[in-house]
Design a protein around this motif. Sequence first.
Motif, short mmCIF file in Angstrom:
data_model
loop_
_atom_site.label_atom_id
_atom_site.label_comp_id
_atom_site.label_asym_id
_atom_site.label_seq_id
_atom_site.Cartn_x
_atom_site.Cartn_y
_atom_site.Cartn_z
N ASN A 68 0.86 -1.19 0.00
CA ASN A 68 0.00 0.00 0.00
C ASN A 68 0.89 1.23 0.00
OD1 ASN A 68 -1.70 2.18 0.54
ND2 ASN A 68 -3.09 0.95 1.80
N PRO A 69 1.03 1.92 -1.15
CA PRO A 69 1.90 3.09 -1.24
C PRO A 69 1.46 4.26 -0.37
CG PRO A 69 1.35 2.24 -3.42
CD PRO A 69 0.45 1.56 -2.45
N ARG A 70 0.25 4.18 0.17
CA ARG A 70 -0.26 5.25 1.02
C ARG A 70 -0.16 4.90 2.51
NH1 ARG A 70 -3.19 8.95 -1.89
NH2 ARG A 70 -4.39 9.57 -0.06
N PHE A 71 0.67 3.93 2.82
CA PHE A 71 0.87 3.50 4.21
C PHE A 71 1.73 4.55 4.91
CE2 PHE A 71 2.18 -0.52 6.84
CZ PHE A 71 1.77 0.11 8.00
N VAL A 72 1.08 5.48 5.59
CA VAL A 72 1.77 6.66 6.14
C VAL A 72 2.85 6.27 7.15
CG1 VAL A 72 1.45 8.72 7.56
CG2 VAL A 72 -0.14 8.23 5.69
N GLU A 73 2.55 5.33 8.01
CA GLU A 73 3.52 4.97 9.05
C GLU A 73 4.78 4.35 8.45
OE1 GLU A 73 1.16 2.54 11.56
OE2 GLU A 73 0.12 4.23 12.47
N ALA A 74 4.62 3.53 7.42
CA ALA A 74 5.80 2.96 6.76
C ALA A 74 6.61 4.04 6.06
CB ALA A 74 5.37 1.87 5.77
N LEU A 75 5.93 5.02 5.47
CA LEU A 75 6.63 6.14 4.84
C LEU A 75 7.44 6.93 5.86
CD1 LEU A 75 4.07 7.70 2.31
CD2 LEU A 75 6.39 6.92 1.78
N VAL A 76 6.84 7.21 7.01
CA VAL A 76 7.55 7.93 8.07
C VAL A 76 8.78 7.13 8.50
CG1 VAL A 76 7.43 8.72 10.46
CG2 VAL A 76 5.54 9.19 8.91
N ASN A 77 8.59 5.83 8.72
CA ASN A 77 9.71 5.01 9.18
C ASN A 77 10.82 4.94 8.14
OD1 ASN A 77 8.56 4.48 11.66
ND2 ASN A 77 7.50 2.65 10.94
N GLN A 78 10.43 4.85 6.87
CA GLN A 78 11.45 4.85 5.82
C GLN A 78 12.19 6.18 5.79
OE1 GLN A 78 10.20 4.41 1.61
NE2 GLN A 78 11.57 2.64 1.54
N GLY A 79 11.46 7.27 6.03
CA GLY A 79 12.11 8.58 6.12
C GLY A 79 13.10 8.64 7.26
N LEU A 80 12.76 7.99 8.37
CA LEU A 80 13.66 8.00 9.51
C LEU A 80 14.90 7.12 9.27
CD1 LEU A 80 11.00 7.96 12.36
CD2 LEU A 80 12.38 9.88 11.57
N VAL A 81 14.75 6.08 8.45
CA VAL A 81 15.93 5.31 8.04
C VAL A 81 16.90 6.23 7.28
CG1 VAL A 81 16.77 3.51 6.48
CG2 VAL A 81 14.81 3.05 7.96
N GLU A 82 16.34 7.00 6.33
CA GLU A 82 17.19 7.90 5.56
C GLU A 82 17.80 8.98 6.45
OE1 GLU A 82 18.13 7.31 2.61
OE2 GLU A 82 16.74 5.65 2.26
N LEU A 83 17.08 9.39 7.45
CA LEU A 83 17.61 10.37 8.40
C LEU A 83 18.82 9.80 9.13
CD1 LEU A 83 17.37 13.06 9.89
CD2 LEU A 83 15.68 12.02 11.39
N GLN A 84 18.71 8.54 9.56
CA GLN A 84 19.85 7.91 10.24
C GLN A 84 21.03 7.73 9.30
OE1 GLN A 84 20.07 5.52 13.41
NE2 GLN A 84 17.91 5.05 13.70
N ARG A 85 20.75 7.53 8.05
CA ARG A 85 21.83 7.39 7.07
C ARG A 85 22.49 8.74 6.75
NH1 ARG A 85 18.56 3.45 2.85
NH2 ARG A 85 19.39 1.45 3.58
#
Length: 316
Positions: A68-85
């Motif tokens: 589901n491309p509109r899965f907001v929580e997964a999008l946020v978490n993926q953004g936080l992965v990039e933040l850690q990187r």
Amino acid sequence: MPGRRWGVQMRASLVWVLGLLLATLIGCKGAAPLPPKAIELNRSGVEALEQGDLETADARFALALEYNPRFVEALVNQGLVELQRGNFGRARQLLTRARRLNADVAQPHHGLGVLSERERRPDVAAKHYGEALAVDPGFAPARSNLARLLFEAGRYEHARVQFKRLTEVSPRDPAGFIGLAESLLQLGRHAEADVLVKDAAKRFPESAPITILTARRLLRNGDVAGAVALLTPIARSRDDMAVAALGWLATAELARGRARHAVGAAERALALDPHDPVSVYTMAAALTQLGDPGAKSWVARAEALAPGSSRNLPQH
């Protein structure tokens, strides 16, 4: 000492950014009506990220988004992965997209706040945390981060209000009580802080930061021996709590007229953290008391860390 820093002993316990980053991730485990597999992938991705496995976490979040491309929580978490990187641009894209999909959940706003802090833009971060709280006043990570930023900016009354609310939102977390006590101390409301610290010590008997606050309360009330007894076991470790304990132990030694012992404790703290303000100032005060010619340079260092601090001993 002036309170530009978020209470010396708070470094290991509250809201440093990555600590509350994980709090955000935990808060993102839940779900709306989504495919069960997407929900499970998001949850297991959070677990991987908590363990520092960024590659596995990213793969799981990406797969959850395929469901589901509109899965907001997964999008946020993926953004936080990039933040850690350290990929701030990509993190912003993901977090902004999540907010655009659903601005009525707190996580995207909070994630943008964490990102802004990493970009050293605390004013923007505070705005995002405020937006998260406007959506969900009970979202503790945003409340805690906002309170910390207000404290670090010297806005102690505003910080006090936010920390008080945090104690109501998360009564089982010592962070709000610690921040509230620190804010009251900076406001000169020592009697209120003492009552709060006594209560917090009963609630959280294993909390090292609260034990240090209790020792500081004893110092203010003249019980130097009691303070030393509490600080000494914590000072034996080699972590942030040891730095804080050693700094206040040095202050206690100075208070009972043992300047050389104060220098020793301060030296041990500064070996772990050369910029610890309590230890720098206490070193300056102890060397001045001893008539040591090196005192001037330490006074200059204390002034650089906290202008005006050389006029007083550290505030307990």
